[in-house]
Design an enzyme around this catalytic site. Structure first.
Site, PDB file in Angstrom:
ATOM      1  N   GLY A   1      37.155  47.065  35.018  1.00  0.00           N
ATOM      2  CA  GLY A   1      36.367  47.441  35.983  1.00  0.00           C
ATOM      3  C   GLY A   1      36.845  46.735  37.958  1.00  0.00           C
ATOM      4  O   GLY A   1      38.115  46.870  37.782  1.00  0.00           O
ATOM      5  N   SER A   2      35.838  46.534  38.678  1.00  0.00           N
ATOM      6  CA  SER A   2      36.028  45.820  40.384  1.00  0.00           C
ATOM      7  C   SER A   2      37.178  44.593  40.738  1.00  0.00           C
ATOM      8  O   SER A   2      37.516  44.184  41.598  1.00  0.00           O
ATOM      9  CB  SER A   2      35.204  46.467  40.953  1.00  0.00           C
ATOM     10  OG  SER A   2      34.294  47.628  40.898  1.00  0.00           O
ATOM     11  N   ILE A   3      37.169  44.122  39.626  1.00  0.00           N
ATOM     12  CA  ILE A   3      37.836  42.633  39.352  1.00  0.00           C
ATOM     13  C   ILE A   3      39.020  42.801  40.028  1.00  0.00           C
ATOM     14  O   ILE A   3      39.911  42.040  40.164  1.00  0.00           O
ATOM     15  CB  ILE A   3      37.805  42.291  37.597  1.00  0.00           C
ATOM     16  CG1 ILE A   3      36.224  42.096  37.663  1.00  0.00           C
ATOM     17  CG2 ILE A   3      38.683  41.366  37.573  1.00  0.00           C
ATOM     18  CD1 ILE A   3      36.009  40.529  37.799  1.00  0.00           C
TER      19      ILE A   3
ATOM     20  N   LYS B   1      40.343  45.014  41.388  1.00  0.00           N
ATOM     21  CA  LYS B   1      39.889  45.720  43.294  1.00  0.00           C
ATOM     22  C   LYS B   1      41.245  44.527  44.270  1.00  0.00           C
ATOM     23  O   LYS B   1      42.862  45.007  45.284  1.00  0.00           O
ATOM     24  CB  LYS B   1      39.020  46.461  43.873  1.00  0.00           C
ATOM     25  CG  LYS B   1      39.013  47.009  43.923  1.00  0.00           C
ATOM     26  CD  LYS B   1      36.884  47.660  44.013  1.00  0.00           C
ATOM     27  CE  LYS B   1      36.630  48.293  43.084  1.00  0.00           C
ATOM     28  NZ  LYS B   1      35.476  48.637  43.796  1.00  0.00           N
TER      29      LYS B   1
END
Lengths: 373, 619
Positions: free
Chosen positions: B324-326, B328
């Site tokens: 997931g956004s980890i 980014k």
């Protein structure tokens, strides 16, 4: 002449032996052998002193019987021979009918107080009988006499083989046969005899008991059945072989002390000896046996009548057969037949019989009418 | 005819003498035959029989070495050996086995399977070998049996050291456990070192460092009799105890993390960025490894398996989650390095992104959009559109090769079992496994850590640590040092080789880290809740990994979804920012929001660590 040598000996002890009508060299050899035997037995049965005392008691009894027999003039043996033989045959027959079963075979007669093995008595009775038979016949024997003698041997042999006790029946057959041999069995016939026996082997095989056949098969290839009947022979060979030239030392045999060797105080005691005393000890022991046999044959050749001569010769050779069968069996040269190492194995009856036999030898030797020159 | 009837005494004696001489000769031949045979046995074949004789009487008996202990980084015992009592019987020395068994059954509890197992091993053992009737006797049972022992000849206690994990279920996934060796293992191992009842490391550190922990078996040469009874010891080689291990794990931190995670399923990995040492490695739920040491009972095993939470599954290493956004910060770094968007360039976010010539809307989590968004804002507020655009501009090839440098998509090589690779998608990977071409839309969702991308918590934590160290990549490891019992020497372990990830401008590290600082400390940061009372600086990134695909135009309603289908909550962070001492990543399965659920747990753990170790100079 030789007898003179001993009789003129100054040694007080030898004189004592002679006054007891004992033959000094034979007596000394027997004493030496039995002393040896006690030492081996002490080691074989985990230094069990009780057992040694029991064996010592038997030995004393056996020597007593020997001394007793030596006092009886050989003419009496000759007189009694047919009756003893007859009694023996009757007893053997009754063993087959009434006998006690021990280890799967009927060998014992129980008289309440004494248990008695008539086959032991027959070891002496059979050669006595055959010698008695030849005593007044011209020798070498005629074919007819030969056949009668053979029948006399075969009767007890068959009765004992039926018990079944292959070892003893072979010993008795041998004892009887030796009388015939010394009586002058023709060499040609001897060879022919050997051939007949060889030819009879399959027939004998057919009549053998299962356990007897197994023993023979195991003998031919002990590794076939290493945990069953081959175990005895394998462990015994290991004991003997691991002894080497000098042996592991008295009381140090591992095969015997760690219980790997079965029957080590009875039939397999020779393996204990060979393990602890090595090849050198074996040579000494066998030399002692050979001396006894040879001395027996010398006594026989000096006997003054056919009966004594034949009986003494037969008893001496039978002693050799004992030794040969036992050592042959323990070293894997012969099948396992229950023959003890004479005068060494633990056990009573056979020892008394053997010593009675030696007593007869001494009687034959000491009752000679001296012909001084 | 007449002549033969008269006895010729002289001739008879002559015949006899000839025959006696022949007999004596035969006797000598026979005796020579015996002597030849005995010569063969005793001289020629002596060596052979001597060997056989020794084989008969000499046995080798082995003795188990003491297994090495396991300590945490501060010297706290995590795995030790404790004496346990077992009830052993030598059947040869028992008169009536059945009565003895039933009388023993009256004194202590004997299950049917104890007796069954006992009867089974009776048939397989050697004579005079003792058989265990019951192991792991309680102190009370030992006392009862000790009092009654005189009644039972041939029955005895045996003490042996068995593995014990004093912390119980804590750190079970780090340590693993030992158990009795099984058939397959017995085939593989060195047979001189193990027998059928040897303990062996089954999983985790216990398994990975089995050789070091086990030590060397000792041997006793003993003399036995025909029944196998030992009579004396001839020769002895004592066993060499196994080496003690000192792990990088901080047992206190580990327990704190386990406690903080509560009933949640999930995983957390904390690493010391400077070294790569793993400080804590949690997989929830946990279970008690002591259950396995004596062989787990069917009942306990069933209980362990029920509930569908799979406690034996090591989520920290084997759990492969969409990050997931980890992802980014890493995509952002790659984008800055590739100069596809400048660090101060603004991307306009209207709530969705569309590829040229495509109808499909790639939505932002915030339907109203983040409007003008720079890198810093994009990280702080976790803007999806910014990263859609950035990854679109980068293309999958550059994304794959950049992320590869952090160790995504392959094993990190940590020194324990069960590690999985995760999945770093690439054009070649898709061609090879799915046999189709790569679509541009897949690049976009890879850019926000969804789609094919999978990572283990260890990979995420390690990548965060690398980021915190500005590209100095220290691969994670568990073994800090080993102590040899014979020399008493403590030997530090050789850390795995490190690498430096190089980018064109080192300022980009700061740019990304500043964005992550905003996540925690900024006014609009997704984890601003935890930043309020921090006594040190922390950089972080929240993540929410989709478990359930949301259809076009549909609104995600957390409440109405079954917990099983809720998003995984993630948070990765390191602190302090200037001199990072700890980097940690957490995933709470079906936890929902990363900022609200995952971040507070990480904060608790990092708080604990910083305050305990660096309370004075950390601020």
């Amino acid at each position: 002449m030789r007898a003179d040598y001993f009789e003129s000996n100054d040694s007080g002890r030898l004189k004592l032996l002679q006054s007891l009508r004992l033959d000094p060299p034979l007596t000394l050899a027997l004493l030496l052998l039995t002393a040896f035997g006690l030492g081996i037995l002490y080691s074989a049965d985990s230094q069990n002193i009780d057992l040694i005392f029991r064996q010592l008691t038997r030995l004393s009894l056996a020597f007593g019987v020997m001394v007793l027999m030596a006092q009886i003039p050989p003419q009496n043996f000759r007189l009694w021979a047919p009756w003893i033989f007859l009694l023996g045959v009757i007893l053997l027959a009754s063993v087959l009918v009434f006998g006690d079963v021990g280890k799967g075979a009927k060998r014992w007669l129980d008289f309440g107080i004494v248990r008695f093995q008539p086959s032991e008595m027959m070891k002496l009775a059979a050669p006595m009988m055959v010698a008695w038979f030849f005593a007044d016949k011209p020798l070498p024997p005629s074919f007819k006499h030969l056949l009668i003698a053979l029948i006399l041997v075969i009767i007890p042999t068959m009765l004992i083989a039926k018990q079944p006790d292959l070892g003893t029946s072979l010993l008795i057959a041998a004892a009887g046969f030796f009388v015939i041999y010394f009586a002058g069995l023709k060499w040609k016939l001897l060879v022919g005899f050997g051939m007949i026996i060889t030819a009879l082997t399959p027939v004998v095989w057919h009549y053998m008991h299962d356990y007897q056949r197994r023993r023979v098969l195991t003998f031919l290839n002990p590794e076939n059945d290493p945990l069953g009947s081959g175990y005895h022979i394998i462990q015994s060979k290991i004991a003997i072989g691991s002894g080497g030239l000098y042996g592991k030392g008295w009381l140090n045999g591992t095969q015997s002390h760690l219980d790997f060797l079965p029957e080590r105080s009875t039939d397999f005691i020779f393996a204990v000896f060979a393990e602890e005393f090595g090849f050198i000890g074996v040579i000494v022991l066998l030399a002692l046996y050979v001396f006894i046999v040879i001395r027996g044959l010398v006594i026989a050749s000096q006997a003054q009548d056919s009966f004594g001569r034949l009986l003494a010769g037969s008893l001496s050779l039978t002693f050799l057969v004992y030794l040969f069968v036992n050592v042959g069996m323990v070293s894997g040269l012969l099948p396992v037949v229950g023959v003890p190492l004479p005068l060494v194995s633990y056990g009573g009856t056979s020892m008394v019989t053997l010593m009675a036999g030696f007593g007869m030898l001494m009687s034959i030797h000491s009752h000679r009418r001296l012909l001084r020159q | 005819m007449y002549r033969t009837l008269i006895k010729d005494l002289y001739m008879e004696a002559r015949i006899f003498n000839v025959r006696a001489i022949v007999a004596a000769l035969v006797a000598i031949v026979l005796i020579s035959l015996l002597l030849a045979r005995l010569f063969q046995l005793q001289i020629t074949e002596h060596d052979h029989f001597d060997t056989l004789s020794n084989n008969n009487r000499v046995r080798l008996m082995s003795s188990e070495p003491n297994r090495g202990l396991i300590y945490d980084r501060h010297g706290m015992v995590m795995a030790e050996n404790r004496p346990t009592f077992s009830l052993d019987i030598i059947p040869e020395e028992v008169d009536a086995l059945d009565t003895t068994l039933s009388q023993l059954g009256n004194l202590i509890s004997l299950s049917e399977s104890d007796i069954k197992g006992f009867n089974k091993s009776i048939k397989r053992r050697k004579p005079f070998q003792s058989i265990t009737l019951r192991s792991n006797l309680s102190e009370k049972e030992v006392a009862i049996l000790a009092v009654n022992r005189y009644r039972f000849p041939g029955v005895d206690f045996k003490t042996k050291l068995t593995r014990y994990y004093p912390m119980g279920s804590s750190a079970v996934h780090v340590l693993g456990y030992v158990g009795r060796i099984d058939e397959d293992e017995l085939q593989r191992v060195d047979s001189s070192q193990y027998n059928g009842s040897s303990p062996i490391g089954k999983i985790g550190i216990e398994s990975y460092y089995e050789k070091e922990l086990r030590g060397q078996r000792g041997y006793q040469k003993v003399e036995v009799n025909v029944q196998g009874r030992v009579l004396r010891v001839l020769d002895e080689t004592p066993p060499i105890p196994g080496k003690d291990l000192v792990l990088s794990i901080d047992a206190g931190l580990q327990a704190t993390a386990e406690y903080a995670m509560g009933d949640n399923s999930g995983a957390m990995v904390a690493i010391e960025p400077e070294t790569g040492e793993v400080l804590a490695m949690v997989s929830m739920p946990i279970y008690d490894p002591n259950l396995f040491v004596h062989g787990i009972s069917q009942k306990a095993y069933t209980a362990l398996q029920s509930g569908g939470q799979r406690p034996q599954f090591n989520r920290a290493l084997s759990g492969q989650y969409p990050p997931g956004s980890i992802m980014k910060p890493f995509i952002g770094l790659g984008g800055l390095d590739a100069s596809v968007i400048g660090v101060h360039d603004e991307v306009f976010c209207e709530g969705y992104f569309m590829l040229p010539n495509e109808e499909r809307q790639y939505r932002d989590w915030k339907r109203t959009g983040h409007l003008d968004t720079t890198m810093k804002k994009a990280l702080a507020e976790s803007c999806d559109v910014y990263f859609y655009k950035m990854s679109y501009l980068m293309g999958i090839d550059r994304i794959s090769s950049f992320l590869d440098q952090f160790g995504f998509g392959k094993k990190m090589g940590i020194d324990t079992t069960s590690e999985q690779t995760g999945l770093l998608p690439s054009r070649e990977w898709k061609q090879k496994t799915k046999n189709t071409i790569w679509y541009p839309g897949e690049t976009l969702i890879t850019g926000i850590g969804q789609g094919y991308m999978l990572a283990t918590p260890l990979q995420m934590a390690s990548a965060t640590a690398t980021l915190s160290m500005r590209g100095l990549r220290k691969p994670p490891y568990l073994l800090k040092a080993m102590r040899d019992h014979q020399t008493g020497e403590m030997i530090d372990s050789q850390p795995p080789e490190h690498k430096q990830i190089s980018i064109k401008s080192n300022r980009h590290w700061s740019n990304i880290i500043n964005g992550m600082k905003e996540v925690v400390h900024g006014r609009h940061g997704t984890a601003r809740l935890i930043g309020e009372d921090l006594t040190y600086t922390m950089a972080g990134k929240t993540g929410t990994a989709q478990v359930y695909g949301i259809a076009q135009g549909e609104v995600y309603d957390e409440e109405s979804l079954a917990k099983k289908l809720r998003d995984h909550a993630l948070f990765t962070a390191f602190a302090p920012i200037k001199k990072p001492k700890i980097a940690a990543t957490i995933i709470i399965e079906n936890g929902g929001s990363g900022g609200r659920v995952a971040a507070p747990i990480v904060k608790q753990v990092i708080d604990h660590y910083i305050h305990k170790n660096y309370s004075k100079n950390a601020r």
